[in-house]
Design an enzyme around this catalytic site. Structure first.
Site, PDB file in Angstrom:
ATOM      1  N   HIS A  38      -4.353   1.962   3.535  1.00 61.11           N
ATOM      2  CA  HIS A  38      -5.002   2.519   2.345  1.00 61.11           C
ATOM      3  C   HIS A  38      -5.606   3.895   2.634  1.00 61.11           C
ATOM      4  O   HIS A  38      -6.639   4.261   2.085  1.00 61.11           O
ATOM      5  CB  HIS A  38      -6.053   1.560   1.771  1.00 61.11           C
ATOM      6  N   ASP A  40      -3.419   6.663   2.519  1.00 64.77           N
ATOM      7  CA  ASP A  40      -2.553   7.703   1.930  1.00 64.77           C
ATOM      8  C   ASP A  40      -3.171   8.337   0.683  1.00 64.77           C
ATOM      9  O   ASP A  40      -3.269   9.557   0.579  1.00 64.77           O
ATOM     10  CB  ASP A  40      -1.109   7.203   1.692  1.00 64.77           C
ATOM     11  N   GLY A 127       8.524  -9.089  -2.052  1.00 60.77           N
ATOM     12  CA  GLY A 127       7.162  -9.627  -1.948  1.00 60.77           C
ATOM     13  C   GLY A 127       6.655  -9.718  -0.521  1.00 60.77           C
ATOM     14  O   GLY A 127       5.633 -10.333  -0.249  1.00 60.77           O
ATOM     15  N   GLY A 129       5.889  -7.059   1.315  1.00 60.80           N
ATOM     16  CA  GLY A 129       5.110  -5.876   1.679  1.00 60.80           C
ATOM     17  C   GLY A 129       5.931  -4.918   2.527  1.00 60.80           C
ATOM     18  O   GLY A 129       5.397  -4.159   3.325  1.00 60.80           O
ATOM     19  N   SER A 131       8.100  -2.773   1.074  1.00 66.43           N
ATOM     20  CA  SER A 131       8.427  -1.656   0.176  1.00 66.43           C
ATOM     21  C   SER A 131       9.869  -1.661  -0.326  1.00 66.43           C
ATOM     22  O   SER A 131      10.559  -0.642  -0.293  1.00 66.43           O
ATOM     23  CB  SER A 131       8.130  -0.311   0.851  1.00 66.43           C
ATOM     24  N   SER A 132      10.291  -2.813  -0.803  1.00 58.90           N
ATOM     25  CA  SER A 132      11.624  -2.870  -1.408  1.00 58.90           C
ATOM     26  C   SER A 132      11.679  -1.964  -2.635  1.00 58.90           C
ATOM     27  O   SER A 132      12.719  -1.361  -2.919  1.00 58.90           O
ATOM     28  CB  SER A 132      11.968  -4.305  -1.790  1.00 58.90           C
ATOM     29  N   GLU A 165       6.520   4.684  -9.915  1.00 59.64           N
ATOM     30  CA  GLU A 165       5.618   3.546  -9.679  1.00 59.64           C
ATOM     31  C   GLU A 165       4.414   3.631 -10.612  1.00 59.64           C
ATOM     32  O   GLU A 165       4.012   2.649 -11.232  1.00 59.64           O
ATOM     33  CB  GLU A 165       5.080   3.553  -8.242  1.00 59.64           C
ATOM     34  N   ASP A 177       4.968   4.772   1.107  1.00 54.77           N
ATOM     35  CA  ASP A 177       6.193   3.963   1.151  1.00 54.77           C
ATOM     36  C   ASP A 177       7.424   4.856   0.966  1.00 54.77           C
ATOM     37  O   ASP A 177       8.407   4.756   1.701  1.00 54.77           O
ATOM     38  CB  ASP A 177       6.163   2.890   0.053  1.00 54.77           C
TER      39      ASP A 177
HETATM   40  C1  GLA Z   1       1.067   0.024  -0.541  1.00 64.05           C
HETATM   41  C2  GLA Z   1       1.120   1.346  -1.303  1.00 64.05           C
HETATM   42  C3  GLA Z   1       1.002   2.539  -0.343  1.00 64.05           C
HETATM   43  C4  GLA Z   1      -0.228   2.384   0.573  1.00 64.05           C
HETATM   44  C5  GLA Z   1      -0.277   0.990   1.199  1.00 64.05           C
HETATM   45  C6  GLA Z   1      -1.547   0.728   1.944  1.00 64.05           C
HETATM   46  O1  GLA Z   1       2.176  -0.108   0.299  1.00 64.05           O
HETATM   47  O2  GLA Z   1       2.317   1.432  -2.032  1.00 64.05           O
HETATM   48  O3  GLA Z   1       0.962   3.729  -1.057  1.00 64.05           O
HETATM   49  O4  GLA Z   1      -1.398   2.676  -0.127  1.00 64.05           O
HETATM   50  O5  GLA Z   1      -0.116  -0.028   0.217  1.00 64.05           O
HETATM   51  O6  GLA Z   1      -1.685   1.576   3.019  1.00 64.05           O
END
Ligand code: GLA
Length: 391
Positions: A38, A40, A127, A129, A131-132, A165, A177
Site C-alpha cells: 500500500h 504505491d 482472487g 491477489g 493481479s489477474s 480499474e 500491478d
Molecule cells: C493492490 C492494488 C495495488 C497496490 C496493492 C497494495 O494490488 O491494486 O495498486 O496498492 O494492492 O500494495
C-alpha cells in the site's frame, strides 16, 4: 514461449468462434508484491516481480464499428459498438477490457473508427491477489495499441489500465500491478518509485525463489476495504501537511517515522495506525535495496516478516489465514521471509525461499494450514519472469 498451452488453446478457440486466426496476440503476466505494501498510491517504493503465469489477448479488426469480446474460459461474449463503451453491470469481466479500450482513446473510443473482435484466456488463479485483472488490462492495451497503431510508453499503458480499474471496475488502485506486469524481467525484481515513476530491475541469484501460498480466504478489492485504507492514508497525509509546517507534504511518502511518532497525536487512532504502515514500508524498501545489493537474504527476509506484522497490527489488511501461513513459514529455516502480497484481506502470501527445499516447505505449510482450517492452501514456486509483450 511461456504458457504456450494457453496460447494454443486461445488461438484455436478464437478461430472456432470468429472463423479466422487473430491478427494480433499479446501476453501480460500477473505479479507478486515482495516488499512495500500500500505504498504505491502514497507515492512510495515497492519491490515486486512479474510472475510466470499470465493472460493472452487475441484480436482482429472488425469491418464496421461493432466489437465482440469473448472470455475464453467461460466462452461468454459481450457485444457493443465503439460509440457505446461504458461500464457493464453484467459479465463484469468485460470492464477490464472495455475500460482499457476506452482510455486508450482518451475516453472517446469512437475515435477508433473501426471495432474489433477479441478473446482472452489466462492461467493466473483468480482472487489470489496475483493481479489477474492488471494482466488482462496490459495484454489488452498492448494488442489494441498495435491494432490501431497508437504509440504509448509502458508507463502510459500502465496508467490506462489503472484508469480502467478506477472508472470501469470500481477499484481505486495504485499503479503497482500494471507497472509490474509491464516492466518485469526474467530472474529480476522490479524496484519502483511511484513518485517519479521510475522502474528499474534488480537481478536475483539462482539460489533464491518465491513461493506463493494462496489461502482460501476471499480477496475482493472492490468491496470498500481497499478504498477505505486509501482514504485514511490521504486524510493522514493532510494532517501531516498541516502540522509539519515548512515541509512540503503531499503524500505519506513525505513523512518519516520520527515525524509520525512526534505528530500522530492530532490524528484519530485508526488513521494513525493506517498511516504508519506505508511510512514503515517505504523505509523497509529503501533498507531492503541495500541488503539485496549485499546479497543478505536473511536480513531482507526479516524485513518481509516485519512488513507482515505491520499489516497485521497497523493496517489491518491481513486475516487469520494469511497470518497462519506467515507463522508457519517462520518456523522453517529454508524460508527467508514471508508476508501478505498485494491488497490483502485474503489472497496470497509471498515467501522468499531456498528453491531446493520447495517440497518440504509446501508440505509443512499445507499440514499446518489444514490442521487449522480443514482445507489446503495452494503452494506454487514462482519464477520472476519477463513482462508484457506482443507474441
Ligand atoms: C493492490 C492494488 C495495488 C497496490 C496493492 C497494495 O494490488 O491494486 O495498486 O496498492 O494492492 O500494495
Amino acid at each position: 514461449m511461456q504458457n504456450k498451452e494457453v496460447y494454443d488453446e486461445l488461438v484455436s478457440k478464437f478461430e472456432q468462434k470468429y472463423g479466422k486466426k487473430p491478427d494480433i496476440v499479446a501476453y501480460a503476466p500477473g505479479r507478486i508484491e515482495v516488499l512495500g505494501n500500500h505504498t504505491d498510491y502514497n507515492e512510495g517504493y515497492v519491490f515486486s516481480a512479474a510472475i510466470d503465469k499470465g493472460t493472452f489477448f487475441a484480436v482482429s479488426a472488425s469491418e464496421d464499428t461493432s466489437c465482440e469480446l469473448t472470455a475464453g474460459d467461460l466462452m461468454e461474449t459481450a457485444k457493443f459498438d465503439i460509440s457505446n463503451v461504458a461500464p457493464a453491470k453484467e459479465m463484469t469481466w468485460q470492464n477490464y477490457v472495455t475500460g482499457t479500450f476506452n482510455w486508450l482513446f482518451d475516453g472517446a473510443p469512437a475515435k477508433a473508427l473501426k471495432g474489433w473482435k477479441g478473446m482472452f484466456l489466462g492461467n493466473i488463479p483468480l482472487g489470489a491477489g496475483l493481479s489477474s485483472s492488471a494482466a488482462l488490462e496490459m495484454c489488452t492495451v498492448l494488442a489494441l495499441s498495435k491494432l490501431y497503431g497508437v504509440e504509448k510508453t509502458k508507463t502510459e499503458m500502465a496508467k490506462i489500465g489503472q484508469k480502467a480499474e478506477h472508472t470501469f471496475a470500481g477499484c481505486p488502485c495504485g499503479l503497482l500491478d500494471q507497472a509490474s506486469s509491464m516492466y518485469g524481467e526474467e530472474g529480476s525484481l522490479v524496484q519502483s518509485d511511484f513518485r517519479t515513476n521510475e522502474f528499474k530491475t534488480v537481478s536475483m541469484g539462482p539460489s533464491v525463489a518465491f513461493m506463493m501460498v494462496k489461502s482460501n480466504a476471499k480477496h475482493a478489492l472492490v468491496d470498500g476495504a481497499y478504498a477505505s485504507r486509501r482514504q485514511a492514508c490521504e486524510d493522514a497525509a493532510k494532517h501531516f501537511a498541516d502540522v509539519l509546517r515548512g515541509k512540503k507534504v503531499t503524500h505519506l511518502r513525505d513523512v518519516t517515522m520520527a515525524e509520525w511518532v512526534l505528530y500522530r497525536g492530532g490524528l484519530d487512532e485508526t488513521k494513525a495506525k493506517r498511516a504508519v504502515h506505508p511510512i514503515g514500508e517505504d523505509e523497509r524498501v529503501v533498507q531492503g535495496a541495500g541488503l539485496l545489493a549485499k546479497g543478505d537474504l536473511a536480513a531482507f527476509g526479516a524485513l518481509m516478516y516485519d512488513s507482515h506484522e505491520s499489516s497485521r497490527n497497523w493496517f489491518e489488511n491481513s486475516c487469520e489465514e494469511l497470518d497462519a501461513i506467515v507463522d508457519a513459514a517462520k518456523a522453517i529455516p529454508e524460508v527467508y521471509g514471508a508476508r501478505l502480497s498485494g491488497g490483502g484481506f485474503g489472497g496470497s502470501c509471498c515467501l522468499l525461499v531456498d528453491p531446493s527445499a520447495a517440497d518440504k516447505i509446501a508440505a509443512q505449510i499445507t499440514r499446518e494450514y489444514k490442521a487449522k482450517f480443514g482445507d489446503e492452501p495452494i503452494c506454487s514456486l514462482i519464477k520472476p519472469s519477463k513482462g508484457a509483450h506482443l507474441v
